[in-house]
Write an enzyme that holds these catalytic residues in place. Structure first.
Site, short mmCIF file in Angstrom:
data_model
loop_
_atom_site.label_atom_id
_atom_site.label_comp_id
_atom_site.label_asym_id
_atom_site.label_seq_id
_atom_site.Cartn_x
_atom_site.Cartn_y
_atom_site.Cartn_z
CG ASP A 439 11.66 -65.72 26.17
OD1 ASP A 439 10.97 -65.09 26.99
OD2 ASP A 439 11.27 -66.02 25.03
CG ASP A 504 5.74 -63.05 23.58
OD1 ASP A 504 6.88 -62.57 23.42
OD2 ASP A 504 5.52 -64.05 24.29
#
Length: 705
Positions: A439, A504
């Site tokens: 990430d 997301d």
């Protein structure tokens, strides 16, 4: 090799006039003109030479491979830089050239700047043209910008690029090119959710299936710059490269700068034709079948409890999951997002036996194990930041405001880079980790090291080296590029990773558009696409399960929800979907992506076709004034073949906004419906009217009877 150099592949042609002065000129990029001999190529250059204008330089203005003011070029130059405030007027000249295996190399020497410039153009079998420049300095020289530019024809005046935000990545925007420059820059230390992504220029009105288009993607995971430009006296040009910060790139004698690869592509089959070229380019890298994933984030968040996670793994295995990824919350001090980031050791207060019990259980169930990391970021509330404040990027002693409670690790510091490599490497080795979810949850602001020097360029290269070294040590390791979802989606990071997390947001209404446009550059198998619970974590919208499942099917599929909280009916449907994904995975991850242009903005129709087999999705995103969906043409099929159609009801049938569906739909639920390809392609099929938030799956196969 004579006066001209040609690169040709997959219907695309690229021709350079090597004898043009002072440097070679691109005389054609677009449709393959065939096997032209030297006289034909000379005619191509001769009839295309522009006029010499009034009140202008006394030579034709053309776009050379390295445009400069010396040629009378008043647009974006190939090079901007200086040596102590001088040497700002480059005058390169061709000194060497070679052509072999569809690769053209041009070497330019420039006495004013002291640079030796090597330009490499390579035409892939897909028809995608890669271009890259290497600069070698003979003395100190500061590089401010390097742009690789290609000319466009005068009809290329409509621009399509992208913008976006968190959970709304790759939103398309169109504009008309006038005189001047359309410039898109990213100063986020990564491409960002608002990345131009793939800058496309074409004849007005180009669509998914029609129109002539030219496109550029800059394969770089740091700051970027794209430009489409047209001046009154020069042709349109398309180009770009890395965006360099002031003082960031200073070359000493003998030092070099290698630009990112710029990928250019042309198609006369609209946006689907461009997508097919880029997908073919990326599919040359062999990959195993993309395993069905369960990610733990929206199931447990930071609440890591071994018994709960063991039960989740059991449920995943029963559904048919092939890979379980343990997300954020496993490392030291990480009970929420305010602390612990950077301390990459297993938290023994939460995991007293380490991760071993969970990893062994997952693998004992026949599934792979993956683990979440965010190596490039750090919380100030961490041992790493307390012990090594000099490893935090930013103005020394004043790191600036946090973003998502975090700052950035200086990967250019050798000790920091080694710490991260050692930490990740030891965990991968100890637990036999198959997959890393990597990430990157903030932009890089004031990205300077402890001396105050800007480092985005070197930070990006250090990231590449870190991933490359981990892959070298663990050849089977797969890595996902996630950056607050889709903030780092580029072919630079994908040259060394195995998929991206497109967003997301798992809300299927948003995901339909996000995946539709991410697929303009990436094939479905590289786009992480997970099904979430009924209520979306990011939008709060509630959606039907069949719509969520149908949306997630068209990508590298996964699950992002707590299976232990699902009802038996929900588990049955997820199990059927998992089986369907595995059945159709060979088609979905190898076929040509096709999309229909519909007059109704609330209705999407897309599919994947391969060897006479296809799967299409009709998805209604919102209501519209029209009462009927009318006939929809099925793109990608052959007019000269007969086909059979059926409705895939594995996930249940959608909710219809009608008294009775078209008769063929009713027949196709119970069996196959036959139709000639010409009918499907040119006349189309009357589609049912769906309620919003519903999708219908239509399978098509060649009728071999």
């Amino acid at each position: 090799m004579g006066r001209f150099a040609q690169l040709r592949a997959a219907g695309t042609g690229f021709v350079v006039d090597l004898a043009a002065t002072p440097v070679p000129v691109v005389v054609h990029w677009g449709r393959d003109l065939g096997e032209l001999d030297e006289s034909g190529l000379a005619a191509l250059a001769f009839v295309g030479e522009p006029a010499v204008l009034n009140n202008s330089v006394d030579v034709p203005r053309r776009c050379s491979v390295w445009p400069t003011e010396f040629e009378g070029w008043a647009g974006t130059p190939a090079l901007v830089g200086h040596r102590g405030g001088i040497a700002t007027t480059p005058r390169p000249r061709l000194v060497e050239h070679s052509l072999a295996d569809n690769r053209l190399e041009l070497v330019l020497a420039d006495e004013i700047t002291g640079l030796r410039i090597t330009l490499c153009y390579t035409m892939d079998d897909s028809g995608v043209l890669s271009a890259q420049a290497t600069l070698v300095a003979s003395a100190d020289y500061e590089v401010a910008s390097v742009s690789i530019l290609l000319p466009l024809p005068s009809q290329a005046v409509e621009i399509l690029d992208f913008t976006g935000k968190w959970c709304r990545e790759r939103s398309p925007q169109r504009t008309r090119l006038g005189h001047g420059a359309h410039v898109r820059e990213s100063r986020r230390g990564k491409p960002g959710q608002d990345s131009p992504f793939l800058m496309t220029v074409g004849a007005p009105g180009f669509s998914f299936g029609d129109g002539e288009v030219w496109a550029l993607h800059v394969a770089w995971s740091g700051d970027q710059r794209y430009v489409v430009e047209q001046l009154p006296e020069t042709p349109p040009v398309l180009g770009g490269g890395e965006l360099l910060r002031a003082g960031e790139l200073r070359l000493g004698g003998g030092e070099r700068y290698e630009t990112p690869i710029s990928y250019f592509a042309w198609s006369d089959e609209g946006l689907d034709g461009l997508a097919a070229r880029f997908h073919a380019l990326q599919r040359k890298r062999p990959r195993s079948p993309r395993p069905l994933v369960l990610n733990t984030w929206e199931a447990v968040y930071f609440n890591h409890d071994l018994d709960r996670l063991l039960a989740l793994a059991d449920a995943a295995a029963k559904v048919g999951v092939e890979r379980v990824v343990l997300d954020d919350g496993w490392f030291r001090g990480r009970r929420d997002d305010t602390a612990g980031l950077g301390d990459w050791q297993v938290d023994k207060t939460v995991w007293p036996q380490g991760l071993t019990p969970f990893v062994e259980h997952v693998k004992g169930l026949g599934m792979q194990f993956g683990l979440w990391f965010e190596p490039e970021m750090v919380n100030l509330d961490s041992d790493l930041a307390r012990q090594h404040p000099e490893w935090v990027l930013g103005v020394p002693g004043e790191p600036g405001p946090p973003s998502r409670n975090q700052h950035v690790v200086d990967l250019t510091a050798p000790e920091a880079w080694t710490y991260l490599l050692t930490s990740i490497d030891s965990l991968v080795a100890e637990y036999g980790i198959d997959y890393l979810k990597w990430d990157h949850n903030r932009d890089l602001h004031e990205a300077v090291d402890h001396t105050g020097r800007p480092v985005v360029h070197n930070q990006t290269l250090a990231l590449y080296r870190l991933i490359d070294e981990l892959k070298r040590r663990h050849p089977g390791l797969e890595i996902e590029s996630c950056a607050s979802g889709g903030g780092r989606v580029d072919l630079g990071i994908l040259a060394r990773t195995d998929r991206v997390w497109a967003s997301d947001c798992n809300d299927p209404v948003e995901r339909q558009s996000i995946q539709r446009w991410t697929g303009q550059l990436l094939p479905p198998e590289l786009i992480g696409s997970h099904v979430g619970p009924e209520g979306s974590h990011t939008t709060g919208r509630r959606t039907d399960d069949s719509f969520r499942l149908a949306t997630a099917l068209f990508g590298h599929a996964g699950i992002e929800q707590d299976l232990t909280a699902c009802s038996p009916a929900e588990i049955d449907k997820l199990t059927a979907w998992a089986a369907m994904y595995k059945e159709l995975r060979p088609l979905l991850h190898s076929g040509r992506v096709v999309r229909a242009e519909l007059p109704d903005d609330g209705l999407f129709f897309h599919g994947v076709i391969s060897n006479g087999h296809g799967l299409f999705s009709l998805a209604r995103i919102s209501t519209s004034p029209a009462g009927q969906s009318w006939r929809v043409r099925l793109p990608g099929l052959s007019r000269g073949r007969d086909y059979r159609l059926r409705i895939r009801a594995d996930l249940g049938l959608p909710s219809f906004r009608q008294v009775r569906a078209p008769e063929w739909v009713t027949a196709a639920i119970d069996g196959w419906v036959r139709a000639p390809g010409s009918v499907l392609v040119d006349a189309g099929v009357a589609m049912p009217t769906l309620d919003p938030g519903q999708a219908l799956l239509v399978e098509v196969i060649v009728d071999r009877a």
